[in-house]
Design a protein around this motif. Structure first.
Motif, PDB file in Angstrom:
ATOM      1  N   UNK A 212     -17.734   0.092 -11.329  1.00  0.00           N
ATOM      2  CA  UNK A 212     -19.064   0.774 -10.899  1.00  0.00           C
ATOM      3  C   UNK A 212     -19.377   0.787  -9.434  1.00  0.00           C
ATOM      4  N   UNK A 213     -19.059  -0.365  -8.936  1.00  0.00           N
ATOM      5  CA  UNK A 213     -19.213  -0.490  -7.106  1.00  0.00           C
ATOM      6  C   UNK A 213     -18.391  -1.500  -6.862  1.00  0.00           C
TER       7      UNK A 213
ATOM      8  N   UNK B 267       2.201 -11.814   0.187  1.00  0.00           N
ATOM      9  CA  UNK B 267       1.490 -11.270  -0.556  1.00  0.00           C
ATOM     10  C   UNK B 267       1.629  -9.854  -0.358  1.00  0.00           C
ATOM     11  N   UNK B 268       1.804  -9.157  -1.465  1.00  0.00           N
ATOM     12  CA  UNK B 268       2.147  -7.615  -1.198  1.00  0.00           C
ATOM     13  C   UNK B 268       0.992  -6.829  -2.105  1.00  0.00           C
ATOM     14  N   UNK B 269       0.250  -5.926  -1.121  1.00  0.00           N
ATOM     15  CA  UNK B 269      -0.589  -5.094  -2.082  1.00  0.00           C
ATOM     16  C   UNK B 269      -0.213  -3.837  -2.370  1.00  0.00           C
ATOM     17  N   UNK B 270      -0.291  -3.477  -3.785  1.00  0.00           N
ATOM     18  CA  UNK B 270       0.497  -2.431  -4.496  1.00  0.00           C
ATOM     19  C   UNK B 270      -0.336  -1.394  -4.579  1.00  0.00           C
ATOM     20  N   UNK B 271      -1.468  -1.385  -4.816  1.00  0.00           N
ATOM     21  CA  UNK B 271      -2.692  -0.139  -5.237  1.00  0.00           C
ATOM     22  C   UNK B 271      -4.011  -0.801  -4.991  1.00  0.00           C
ATOM     23  N   UNK B 272      -4.965   0.295  -4.755  1.00  0.00           N
ATOM     24  CA  UNK B 272      -6.324   0.227  -4.707  1.00  0.00           C
ATOM     25  C   UNK B 272      -7.045   0.828  -5.840  1.00  0.00           C
ATOM     26  N   UNK B 273      -8.168   0.209  -6.477  1.00  0.00           N
ATOM     27  CA  UNK B 273      -8.844   0.818  -7.423  1.00  0.00           C
ATOM     28  C   UNK B 273     -10.290   1.170  -6.769  1.00  0.00           C
ATOM     29  N   UNK B 274     -10.778   2.035  -6.828  1.00  0.00           N
ATOM     30  CA  UNK B 274     -12.127   2.369  -6.363  1.00  0.00           C
ATOM     31  C   UNK B 274     -13.228   2.702  -7.411  1.00  0.00           C
ATOM     32  N   UNK B 275     -14.367   3.014  -7.254  1.00  0.00           N
ATOM     33  CA  UNK B 275     -15.556   3.215  -8.047  1.00  0.00           C
ATOM     34  C   UNK B 275     -14.966   4.417  -8.982  1.00  0.00           C
ATOM     35  N   UNK B 276     -15.660   4.140 -10.208  1.00  0.00           N
ATOM     36  CA  UNK B 276     -15.480   5.191 -11.261  1.00  0.00           C
ATOM     37  C   UNK B 276     -14.025   5.375 -11.684  1.00  0.00           C
TER      38      UNK B 276
END
Length: 188
Positions: free
Chosen positions: A51-52, A66-75
């Motif tokens: 939601x936020x 540490x490896x960041x693969x992806x980001x998830x944002x609102x909605x």
């Protein structure tokens, strides 16, 4: 809750009674920055809807980096869905980059919707496809120079630059924080 229902309605039609059922099956959740939604070595037990806030998927390589693969944002949905469905141990972490507000389905509630709402499986499959696509998006092409990778990041995630720690962006781009700082300075 209206954000979740609007999201679901993109993938199929549901009536008010079904909406009421869906909203009765979710629980609110707050994640503080750096807290985990799910962790490597554990079986994922929930499906969330952001939601936020911003969440990332990450893992540790064989060097312990540490490896960041992806980001998830609102909605958007957030879940290690393959392991959630298979009831198997996850190999990655899903972590809050910022303070986050979510609504969460337990595995039991998620399954009950399939058994109760006609057409839910079709809607669910479409939502899961989007979730899986976001997760499978590969990190920037390492053969590109770092500046090009950063410019593509800005294009793909324009609203994240000032919302998440530079360490996460650097990890996603495959560069050090110092290199990212130099790139940012040269672009301005």
């Amino acid at each position: 809750m209206k954000e979740l229902i609007a999201y679901i309605l993109q993938f199929g039609n549901i009536n008010q009674q079904q909406i009421d059922l869906i909203t009765s099956k979710v629980s609110p959740m707050e994640l503080r920055k750096d807290a985990y939604f799910s962790e490597a070595g554990k079986i994922p037990r929930q499906v969330g809807f952001v939601v936020e806030g911003v969440i990332r998927g990450c893992y540790y390589n064989n060097k312990g980096e540490e490896i960041t693969r992806h980001f998830i944002t609102e909605n958007n949905l957030v879940c290690d869905y393959v392991n959630f469905e298979a009831n198997t141990t996850s190999t990655e972490y899903i972590q809050a980059c910022t303070d986050c507000r979510l609504v969460v389905f337990s595995s039991q509630s998620w399954e009950e919707l399939s058994q109760t709402i006609v057409g839910w499986d079709n809607i669910k499959n479409k939502m899961v496809q989007i979730c899986m696509y976001q997760k499978s998006r590969k990190n920037p092409v390492i053969s590109q120079d770092a500046t090009t990778r950063y410019l593509e990041f800005i294009e793909n995630y324009p609203l994240l630059i000032n919302r998440i720690p530079l360490a996460y962006i650097a990890s996603y781009l495959g560069v050090t924080q110092q290199s990212l700082s130099r790139i940012r300075k040269n672009i301005r």
